[in-house]
Design a protein around this motif. Structure first.
Motif, short mmCIF file in Angstrom:
data_model
loop_
_atom_site.label_atom_id
_atom_site.label_comp_id
_atom_site.label_asym_id
_atom_site.label_seq_id
_atom_site.Cartn_x
_atom_site.Cartn_y
_atom_site.Cartn_z
N SER A 50 -23.29 20.55 -43.93
CA SER A 50 -24.35 20.32 -44.73
C SER A 50 -25.70 20.21 -44.24
O SER A 50 -26.64 20.81 -44.57
N LEU A 51 -25.73 19.08 -43.19
CA LEU A 51 -27.32 19.08 -42.70
C LEU A 51 -27.37 20.31 -41.68
O LEU A 51 -28.68 20.67 -41.60
N SER A 52 -26.55 20.93 -41.11
CA SER A 52 -26.81 22.12 -40.35
C SER A 52 -27.41 23.09 -41.24
O SER A 52 -28.32 23.80 -40.77
N LEU A 53 -26.81 23.42 -42.32
CA LEU A 53 -27.15 24.42 -43.13
C LEU A 53 -28.64 24.03 -43.63
O LEU A 53 -29.52 25.04 -43.82
N GLU A 54 -29.07 22.64 -44.08
CA GLU A 54 -30.11 22.33 -44.70
C GLU A 54 -31.49 22.76 -43.67
O GLU A 54 -32.19 22.83 -44.07
N VAL A 55 -31.17 22.32 -42.42
CA VAL A 55 -32.26 22.61 -41.31
C VAL A 55 -32.18 24.06 -40.89
O VAL A 55 -33.25 24.10 -40.10
N GLY A 56 -31.43 24.74 -41.39
CA GLY A 56 -31.61 26.30 -41.09
C GLY A 56 -30.96 26.64 -39.59
O GLY A 56 -31.32 27.51 -38.89
N ALA A 57 -30.03 25.53 -39.33
CA ALA A 57 -29.22 25.96 -37.76
C ALA A 57 -28.50 27.37 -38.01
O ALA A 57 -27.91 27.76 -39.19
N VAL A 58 -28.21 28.10 -36.97
CA VAL A 58 -27.61 29.28 -36.94
C VAL A 58 -26.15 29.22 -36.69
O VAL A 58 -25.22 30.09 -36.87
N ALA A 59 -25.84 28.05 -36.04
CA ALA A 59 -24.74 27.63 -35.38
C ALA A 59 -24.24 26.19 -35.32
O ALA A 59 -24.89 25.49 -35.26
N PHE A 60 -22.98 25.92 -35.60
CA PHE A 60 -22.43 24.58 -35.60
C PHE A 60 -21.38 24.45 -34.50
O PHE A 60 -20.28 25.15 -34.73
N HIS A 61 -21.44 23.55 -33.47
CA HIS A 61 -20.59 23.76 -32.36
C HIS A 61 -20.06 22.32 -32.48
O HIS A 61 -20.51 21.53 -31.88
N PRO A 62 -18.78 22.23 -32.98
CA PRO A 62 -18.19 20.71 -32.77
C PRO A 62 -17.59 20.89 -31.46
O PRO A 62 -16.76 21.65 -31.05
N PHE A 63 -17.88 19.68 -30.81
CA PHE A 63 -17.23 19.31 -29.50
C PHE A 63 -16.27 18.55 -29.57
O PHE A 63 -16.35 17.26 -30.18
N LEU A 64 -14.98 18.79 -29.21
CA LEU A 64 -13.69 18.01 -29.31
C LEU A 64 -13.77 17.06 -27.97
O LEU A 64 -13.66 17.52 -26.83
N LEU A 65 -14.08 15.69 -28.09
CA LEU A 65 -14.28 14.84 -26.96
C LEU A 65 -13.39 15.04 -25.72
O LEU A 65 -12.19 14.94 -25.87
N VAL A 66 -13.77 15.26 -24.45
CA VAL A 66 -13.18 14.92 -23.45
C VAL A 66 -13.93 13.54 -22.74
O VAL A 66 -15.02 13.55 -22.39
N PRO A 67 -12.97 12.67 -22.57
CA PRO A 67 -13.47 11.04 -22.05
C PRO A 67 -13.75 11.16 -20.78
O PRO A 67 -13.04 10.81 -20.04
N THR A 68 -14.92 11.87 -20.45
CA THR A 68 -15.35 11.72 -18.92
C THR A 68 -16.45 10.77 -18.76
O THR A 68 -17.35 10.65 -20.12
N GLY A 69 -16.86 10.36 -17.60
CA GLY A 69 -18.38 9.70 -17.55
C GLY A 69 -18.23 8.30 -18.47
O GLY A 69 -17.32 7.53 -18.79
N ARG A 70 -19.28 8.34 -19.26
CA ARG A 70 -19.64 7.14 -20.16
C ARG A 70 -18.57 7.13 -21.47
O ARG A 70 -18.30 6.19 -22.02
N GLY A 71 -18.08 8.49 -21.51
CA GLY A 71 -17.29 8.68 -22.65
C GLY A 71 -15.75 8.35 -22.34
O GLY A 71 -15.11 8.16 -23.42
N LYS A 72 -15.59 7.71 -21.32
CA LYS A 72 -14.32 6.98 -21.27
C LYS A 72 -14.11 5.81 -21.85
O LYS A 72 -12.89 5.49 -22.35
N SER A 73 -15.18 5.29 -22.43
CA SER A 73 -15.30 4.10 -23.19
C SER A 73 -14.89 4.31 -24.82
O SER A 73 -14.46 3.57 -25.54
N LEU A 74 -14.78 5.79 -25.01
CA LEU A 74 -14.41 6.12 -26.28
C LEU A 74 -12.76 6.71 -26.28
O LEU A 74 -12.41 7.42 -27.44
N GLN A 75 -12.12 6.45 -25.33
CA GLN A 75 -10.84 7.07 -25.40
C GLN A 75 -9.98 6.15 -26.45
O GLN A 75 -9.02 7.04 -27.12
N SER A 76 -10.20 5.20 -27.09
CA SER A 76 -9.59 4.96 -28.15
C SER A 76 -9.58 5.30 -29.43
O SER A 76 -9.17 5.05 -30.50
N VAL A 77 -11.05 6.10 -29.49
CA VAL A 77 -11.21 6.59 -30.75
C VAL A 77 -11.00 8.29 -30.62
O VAL A 77 -11.70 9.03 -31.60
N GLU A 78 -10.58 8.62 -29.69
CA GLU A 78 -10.32 10.30 -29.43
C GLU A 78 -9.34 10.52 -30.61
O GLU A 78 -8.03 9.92 -30.70
#
Length: 383
Positions: free
Chosen positions: A182-210
């Motif tokens: 909804s936010l993407s539509l409201e601001v006039g974005a032309v595309a929405f890209h959901p990134f499905l987490l790959v836990p690398t770098g600092r993202g390794k700390s998010l493995q438990s919430v993947e």
């Protein structure tokens, strides 16, 4: 209107994919003004040693042109903290390349938006992971990050620059998907890209919430349904989720089997914008590559395996001859259930996720619940 998974310039010859360079993601700097929880590069603010110089960047652009005319994605870190980023972008545009930029959006002043338009930067991909102020600020490591990004989006739109919204999806924000859309539509974005987490770098700390594999499947089916619902109002491109192409094919086959018409554009070209295409699941080494701030070439930013370095080898030689890329192009190399899957031509499994989970980039995608239909796999699925 009916949408099919399109034929592409990436051709299959037996078990080998003939490469056609479509996208280059270029970490123009690793420095960043934020401290985001998921950051692949574990970026911090300040100087990083041995980044490619301006002249080295110009040379790399020339070498890329010897291979093809891909879209160049300038990313980071935060590309806008690099002093010569507009100069580099302009050089690429003047050579006939389409240049887009991935940014956190917080540094887009009125003056910067005008300069970006004058390059011209064709599109800005701005990262919003939470539609809630304090949650976005916490995730991005800086108070005011949400407000600054929203102001940056507005300034980019006022300058006439296309905006897409990128969101890294985890258990922390999956229940906000509808709100992020909804936010993407409201601001006039032309595309929405959901990134499905790959836990690398600092993202390794998010493995438990993947997300669990079953949740990945739910999210990808939600994306398919929303693409059908919204049609040309929004283009969805799941990233780091190659099994979306398998879901698209399955859902299209189900529609045919039920006699129901297929509508929308779940996987094809959205309008005539080359940035809005889905061709194959994992494009690493076949249609896509990543270049680091120090010239290291990889299949993607999440696949931490070096194909070569542009400081010691021409880009074209790395693209054509590297062991990594040739391994990825030969589908007979893929192991486990991905290797026998009837959808491996259009999906291929996430090689980065396989590498992070097993240490082998040719192993099976660990976050796909699909089981191949036959022991040998039906390799007749067409693009």
């Amino acid at each position: 209107m009916t949408a099919e998974i399109p034929s592409t310039s990436i051709h299959d010859q037996g078990e080998t994919i003939t490469p056609s360079l479509q996208l280059v993601a270029w970490e123009i700097t690793r420095s960043c003004n934020l401290f985001c929880a998921h950051c692949r590069g574990s970026s911090t603010y300040g100087d990083y040693e041995d980044e490619l110089s301006t002249e080295e960047c110009f040379r790399l652009i020339d070498e890329i042109l010897e291979v093809g005319r891909p879209i160049i994605i300038l990313t980071g870190g935060e590309p806008l903290v690099r002093h010569d980023v507009l100069q580099i972008a302009k050089y690429a545009v003047n050579k006939g390349l389409r240049v887009v930029m991935g940014t956190n959006g917080t540094l887009i002043t009125h003056d910067m938006a005008t300069k970006l338009k004058n390059v011209p930067i064709s599109r800005l991909a701005i990262s919003i992971d939470f539609p809630v102020v304090n949650l976005q600020d916490d995730f991005r490591g800086q108070t005011g990050a949400f407000e600054a990004a929203m102001v940056g989006i507005a300034r980019a739109r006022q300058a006439g620059i296309q905006v897409q919204i990128n969101s890294t999806i985890t258990k922390l924000n999956v229940h906000y998907l509808e709100d992020l859309l909804s936010l993407s539509l409201e601001v006039g974005a032309v595309a929405f890209h959901p990134f499905l987490l790959v836990p690398t770098g600092r993202g390794k700390s998010l493995q438990s919430v993947e997300l669990a594999p079953e949740q990945y499947e739910e999210v990808l089916n939600w994306i398919y349904d929303k693409q059908l619902e919204l049609g040309d109002r929004m283009f969805f491109k799941p990233t780091d989720a190659p099994h979306y192409l398998r879901i698209v094919k399955q859902r299209q086959n189900q529609s045919r089997g039920s006699g129901m018409p297929s509508s929308g554009k779940p996987a094809s070209t959205f309008g005539h914008d080359p940035a809005n295409t889905i061709t194959r699941g994992c494009l690493a080494g076949t249609g896509f590559c990543f270049v680091s701030h120090q010239g290291r070439v990889q299949g993607c930013g999440y696949l931490d395996v070096e194909a070569g370095n542009v400081r010691t080898q021409p880009f074209g030689q790395i693209w054509s001859d590297s062991t990594l890329f040739n391994d990825l192009r030969n589908l007979s190399n893929i192991k486990g259930k991905c290797g026998i899957c009837e959808y491996k031509r259009i999906c291929g499994g996430c090689r980065a996720r396989a590498y992070e989970a097993t240490g082998d980039y040719l192993e099976a995608e660990p976050y796909c619940i699909y089981r191949p239909a036959t022991p040998k796999g039906d390799l007749t699925t067409k693009l």
